[in-house]
Design a protein around this motif. Sequence first.
Motif, PDB file in Angstrom:
ATOM      1  N   ARG A   1      -2.713   0.194   8.747  1.00 15.54           N
ATOM      2  CA  ARG A   1      -1.997   1.250   8.391  1.00 15.54           C
ATOM      3  C   ARG A   1      -0.894   1.451   9.328  1.00 15.54           C
ATOM      4  O   ARG A   1       0.141   1.512   9.096  1.00 15.54           O
ATOM      5  CB  ARG A   1      -2.687   2.535   7.939  1.00 15.54           C
TER       6      ARG A   1
ATOM      7  N   LEU B   1       2.970   1.153   8.818  1.00 14.56           N
ATOM      8  CA  LEU B   1       3.623   2.377   9.144  1.00 14.56           C
ATOM      9  C   LEU B   1       4.938   2.143  10.146  1.00 14.56           C
ATOM     10  O   LEU B   1       5.897   2.334   9.872  1.00 14.56           O
ATOM     11  CB  LEU B   1       2.830   3.512   9.625  1.00 14.56           C
TER      12      LEU B   1
ATOM     13  N   ASP C   1       0.289   4.156   0.575  1.00 15.59           N
ATOM     14  CA  ASP C   1       0.042   5.365   1.542  1.00 15.59           C
ATOM     15  C   ASP C   1       0.646   4.999   2.517  1.00 15.59           C
ATOM     16  O   ASP C   1       1.069   5.910   3.495  1.00 15.59           O
ATOM     17  CB  ASP C   1      -1.469   5.587   1.588  1.00 15.59           C
ATOM     18  N   ASN C   2       0.777   3.883   3.104  1.00 19.89           N
ATOM     19  CA  ASN C   2       1.087   2.942   4.463  1.00 19.89           C
ATOM     20  C   ASN C   2       2.473   3.177   4.671  1.00 19.89           C
ATOM     21  O   ASN C   2       2.729   2.779   5.670  1.00 19.89           O
ATOM     22  CB  ASN C   2       0.368   1.887   4.684  1.00 19.89           C
ATOM     23  N   GLN C   3       3.369   3.812   3.835  1.00 17.73           N
ATOM     24  CA  GLN C   3       4.563   3.758   3.974  1.00 17.73           C
ATOM     25  C   GLN C   3       5.406   5.056   3.783  1.00 17.73           C
ATOM     26  O   GLN C   3       6.408   5.514   3.995  1.00 17.73           O
ATOM     27  CB  GLN C   3       5.469   2.612   3.309  1.00 17.73           C
ATOM     28  N   PHE C   4       4.439   6.134   3.689  1.00 15.20           N
ATOM     29  CA  PHE C   4       4.866   7.612   3.532  1.00 15.20           C
ATOM     30  C   PHE C   4       4.790   8.254   4.864  1.00 15.20           C
ATOM     31  O   PHE C   4       3.736   8.610   5.199  1.00 15.20           O
ATOM     32  CB  PHE C   4       3.698   8.070   2.443  1.00 15.20           C
TER      33      PHE C   4
ATOM     34  N   ALA D   1       7.458   0.123   8.562  1.00 19.24           N
ATOM     35  CA  ALA D   1       8.474   0.705   7.655  1.00 19.24           C
ATOM     36  C   ALA D   1       9.343   1.756   8.411  1.00 19.24           C
ATOM     37  O   ALA D   1      10.579   1.893   7.929  1.00 19.24           O
ATOM     38  CB  ALA D   1       7.385   1.636   6.747  1.00 19.24           C
TER      39      ALA D   1
ATOM     40  N   ASN E   1       0.772  -1.293   0.031  1.00 20.82           N
ATOM     41  CA  ASN E   1       0.006  -0.073   0.047  1.00 20.82           C
ATOM     42  C   ASN E   1       0.880   1.354   0.113  1.00 20.82           C
ATOM     43  O   ASN E   1       1.547   1.567   0.987  1.00 20.82           O
ATOM     44  CB  ASN E   1      -0.899  -0.037   1.060  1.00 20.82           C
TER      45      ASN E   1
ATOM     46  N   ARG F   1      -0.142  14.304   8.330  1.00 17.01           N
ATOM     47  CA  ARG F   1       0.336  13.764   7.142  1.00 17.01           C
ATOM     48  C   ARG F   1      -0.764  13.273   6.841  1.00 17.01           C
ATOM     49  O   ARG F   1      -1.249  13.010   5.514  1.00 17.01           O
ATOM     50  CB  ARG F   1       1.700  13.441   7.076  1.00 17.01           C
TER      51      ARG F   1
END
Lengths: 280, 261
Positions: free
Chosen positions: B211, B215, A92-95, B218, A90, B162
């Motif tokens: 998410r 996140l 979006d999920n790593q930005f 990441a 995805n 964000r």
Amino acid sequence: MSNKALEIKNLSFKYRHNSKETLKKINLSVEKGKWLSILSRNGSGKTTLIKLAAGLLENSSKGSIKIFDQEVNQENFASIKEHIGMVFQNPDNQFVGPTVQDDVAFGLENKSIERNEMIERVDSALKDVEMIEFANREPNSLSGGQKQRVALASVLALQPDIIILDEATSMLDPKGRKSLLKLVQKLRSQYKITVIAITHDIQEIEQSDQVIIIDGGKKKLEGKPAKILIEDEKLESFGLEVPFTKRVRKRLFELGIILPNDYESKEMVANKIWKYYSKM
Amino acid sequence: MIFGRYVSGDSFIHKLDPRDKLISATLIIIISFLANEPLSALILGLICLLILLVSKIKLLFFFRGIRFFLIMIAFTAILQLLFANNGEELFSVGPIRITSFGAKIASLTFFRFSLAIIIATLFTLTTSMIQISDAVGYLIRPLKIFKLPVDDIVLTLSIALRFIPTMLQEISTISDAQKARGSSLNSRSIAKKIKAIVPILMPLFIASVRRAEDLATAMIMRGYSDGKNRTKFRIMKWKNRDTLIILFLLFLLIFFGITKK
Ligand SMILES: Nc1ncnc2c1ncn2[C@@H]1O[C@H](COP(=O)(O)OP(=O)(O)OP(=O)(O)O)[C@@H](O)[C@H]1O
Ligand SMILES: [Mg+2]
């Protein structure tokens, strides 16, 4: 540095609250600079495998996982993750950052890199993925493909030896997918990066040096893409889509036209058909 | 409504250090509470007008945007005018007496609150969310003495900011999907509306949990452990003009403080 980017021996894994093992006795080895594709149906443990390889899950089995000859475990996690960059499904999920350049800088900030060097590395990573004109953009003004390029730049800025793509192209349109793959291929040869890609995409598999198929937690097939992609009955039985060219060949065979039985790209098959057609 | 919105630009005001803008906006509002006579009010009013002109924000857009607030403030002021009874009578119409005191507090109320709204709106119009969060993060740094994890708070805040547009987009996608399935989101009945909101919140919640997990992974893979020892890519540059602006406002503050009757 060793020539083996990843070496997995006899690895099994069970999530704590699951009754069944998710991975069973996996053996796998990837040489430095090669591209490995991992294929399987949904929920059969691909993500689990790469999370184990990156040290994000604890390997409690007797099997071993090594990244460049270093055992992956809690103690080595800090140095293991230096080698690895990950891009997820995805976009979006790593930005993390508020803008493109801030996002690329995030990993560098974590490593306490001095600001001038940071600016240089952000610039060069964004140039590498052809996103330099977008440096000041906010994530919401980017397409999915562009966000994935930024994710790639964020990983590149940290100069990894291995890039892991966990279905990184699966949410992109065919065009975005193709251009991201081309980019990964270019960066791989430029920086001698090893690529480990989880995918359902035939194109992506065609580009790789080595393919493994996992089903029910076990490694079922391994080999070069040309060899794997002709095993259509097996592919189908693992819930994977048989490549278009293979289906064409099969139909032609039924009509009495025989094309050589090894896997080739769409263009080559099309060429062969042309030749055949003009001979008629 | 434009309060809280940011309009990007490259005016003098846009380029000021966000810390300067935050402190200055606060100072101007404090000063407006000391200014209680026409001359000082005029000076402050002119300062606001100057900022507005220099910021290159379109006047019509600006006043339309804060119209609602101005009307509310005017309404409050009129009530004060009508109901304040002490002081000299200026004139009366039937049962309504307008007194000098009423006129004074009504005009002061209108002036002070309008000014506060104008300044706060100008601040957010010329300063992006991320600059505001950087500025706040810098200004609360002294709280580190009390072991407050300021850096982590600022990072969390900036990530939250964000994701606001992302989540808004998600809400609209999900509610479109639910409408297509015949959800009664547009129904008049409140009960039905509330019932229709649940199937929107649930997927949103699940997506957010997923998410957060992605996140976190990441961030870990990119070397994040905690806010300590991180270098900064985005920096704020305090210039001489920022110091001058603050000094000028401090001077006004003291001046009005001393001359206040
Ligand atoms: N944190 C967890 N706890 C318990 N079970 C889990 C957890 N994560 C995954 N699983 C289970 O392990 C199995 C493998 O999951 P995994 O995510 O590795 O599969 P995958 O091949 O990546 O699937 P997909 O193609 O959907 O991404 C699934 O049955 C899943 O339900
Ligand atoms: Mg997965």
